[in-house]
Design a protein around this motif. Sequence first.
Motif, short mmCIF file in Angstrom:
data_model
loop_
_atom_site.label_atom_id
_atom_site.label_comp_id
_atom_site.label_asym_id
_atom_site.label_seq_id
_atom_site.Cartn_x
_atom_site.Cartn_y
_atom_site.Cartn_z
N VAL A 205 0.84 -1.20 0.00
CA VAL A 205 0.00 0.00 0.00
C VAL A 205 0.88 1.25 0.00
N ALA A 206 1.91 1.26 0.81
CA ALA A 206 2.81 2.42 0.88
C ALA A 206 3.50 2.65 -0.46
N ASP A 207 3.94 1.57 -1.09
CA ASP A 207 4.59 1.69 -2.40
C ASP A 207 3.64 2.27 -3.44
N MET A 208 2.38 1.83 -3.39
CA MET A 208 1.41 2.31 -4.37
C MET A 208 1.04 3.77 -4.12
N ILE A 209 0.97 4.17 -2.87
CA ILE A 209 0.70 5.57 -2.53
C ILE A 209 1.81 6.46 -3.08
N GLU A 210 3.04 5.98 -2.95
CA GLU A 210 4.18 6.73 -3.48
C GLU A 210 4.12 6.80 -5.01
N LYS A 211 3.85 5.68 -5.64
CA LYS A 211 3.83 5.61 -7.10
C LYS A 211 2.74 6.48 -7.71
N MET A 212 1.58 6.52 -7.05
CA MET A 212 0.44 7.26 -7.60
C MET A 212 0.34 8.68 -7.05
N HIS A 213 1.41 9.16 -6.42
CA HIS A 213 1.50 10.55 -5.94
C HIS A 213 0.35 10.91 -4.99
N LEU A 214 0.13 10.03 -4.03
CA LEU A 214 -0.92 10.24 -3.03
C LEU A 214 -0.34 10.47 -1.63
N LYS A 215 0.96 10.73 -1.56
CA LYS A 215 1.63 10.95 -0.27
C LYS A 215 0.99 12.15 0.43
N GLY A 216 0.68 11.98 1.70
CA GLY A 216 0.04 13.03 2.49
C GLY A 216 -1.47 12.95 2.49
N LEU A 217 -2.03 12.07 1.64
CA LEU A 217 -3.49 11.92 1.55
C LEU A 217 -3.97 10.58 2.11
N GLU A 218 -3.07 9.86 2.77
CA GLU A 218 -3.39 8.51 3.23
C GLU A 218 -4.63 8.44 4.11
N LYS A 219 -4.83 9.46 4.96
CA LYS A 219 -5.94 9.44 5.92
C LYS A 219 -7.18 10.19 5.41
N HIS A 220 -7.10 10.70 4.21
CA HIS A 220 -8.25 11.40 3.64
C HIS A 220 -9.30 10.41 3.15
#
Length: 347
Positions: A114-129
Motif C-alpha cells: 500500500v505504501a509503495d502504491m501511494i508513493e507511485k500514484m502521488h498520493l503521499k500526504g493523503l493517506e488518511k483522507h
Amino acid sequence: MSLYVNIKKKLGSFLLNVSLTSESGVTGLLGASGSGKTLTLRCISGILTPDKGTIVLNGVTLFDSEKGINLPPQKRKIGYLFQNYALFPNMTVERNIACGLHHEKDKAARKTAVADMIEKMHLKGLEKHKPHELSGGQQQRAALARILVGKPDILLLDEPFSALDSHLRDHLLIELWHTLKTFDGDALLVTHSRNEAYKLCNRLAVMDSGHLTCVGDTKEIFSHPKTRAAAVLTGCKNIVAAQKAGETCVFVPEWGVTFETEKTIGDGLCAIGVRSHCFDVKAKQNSYPIRLVDRSEEPFASTLRFVYENQKMNSEPVWWRVIKTDNQADLPRSIGLDPKNVLLLYE
C-alpha cells in the motif's frame, strides 16, 4: 498478454454479439451510448454472465458456456475502474487501496504494498483522507492504486473521464496515459470520446448496436474508417450516400458532384465521408462552385456550411471548418478536395 472474447448476451430486445481479441497495449471500445460497451466489460469481469460463448485471459479460461466454466470476479485477475471510481466513502485512501489486496494475508506485506502504491500514484500526504476530501484527479489515482496494487493481468476502464469537466479531463488524460505506459499488462478502455480513444489507444474496436463494425490500428481507423459508424464516431461531419462511377471515381447524387479518389473503389460502396477540415480553396482536384449557407464562430476557428451549385434542394449543407487567421479571405466561389481525403464507406 492476450484476451480472447467471443460472447452473446441478450437483455430485453438488445443483443450483444462480440468477438474480440485484445493484443498488447490499450484497446479502445469506441461507441455511442447504448452500443454495448459497458455490457462487454461487465461480462469480461464476471459481473454479468453471458448467455453463451468463451472468455480467455492469458491462456486461462474465465468463461466457457459449453464447458460450464464461470470464474467469479475475484478470481479473474482483472482490474475494473468504474465511471464513478467506486471508492468506499467511509474508508480512507489507505484503506481503500488495501482492499485491492484481499488475497494477501501477510500484514507487513500488505502495508508495504500500500505504501509503495501511494508513493507511485502521488498520493503521499493523503493517506488518511476520505474520498469526499479528494479532488477528481486524486480520486481517480486512488481508484487506480486500489486496482494496480492487486497486480491484475488486465485493466478494464469504463469511461473514466465521463463525469469530469473539460479542463480536468485533459489533465487526467495525460496522467492516465503515463500510468498505462508503465502498466505491465493489457488494458481495455470504454469511451465515446474520439479524443480519448486517439490519445490513449493503440488499437480500436468500434461498437454499434451490440456488435463490432471494425477493429484495427487506431490511426488507421481514423484515416480510413471504412464504415458509417466508424466515420461518425471518429468525428466525420460529412457523410453522404455515393455510387461507384469508376475504379477511382464516385458520384454523390445529393451534392451533384463527382469526386476522384486516391483508393480503388470496391463494389460494396454505399457512402463517402469528408472531414470538415479537409476542404481546400487551393486544391485543383474535385473543385466545384459553392454557396455559403451560414457561419458560426469559435474562439480560434469558424465553421462554415455551404451547398454545391448543383446540390439537391433541402439537402443537408456541407460542413467546412477553418482555423482563423489574421488575413482570412472572404468565402471563395469554389472549393476543392484532395482525392486522399475522400473516405470510402462500405456499411
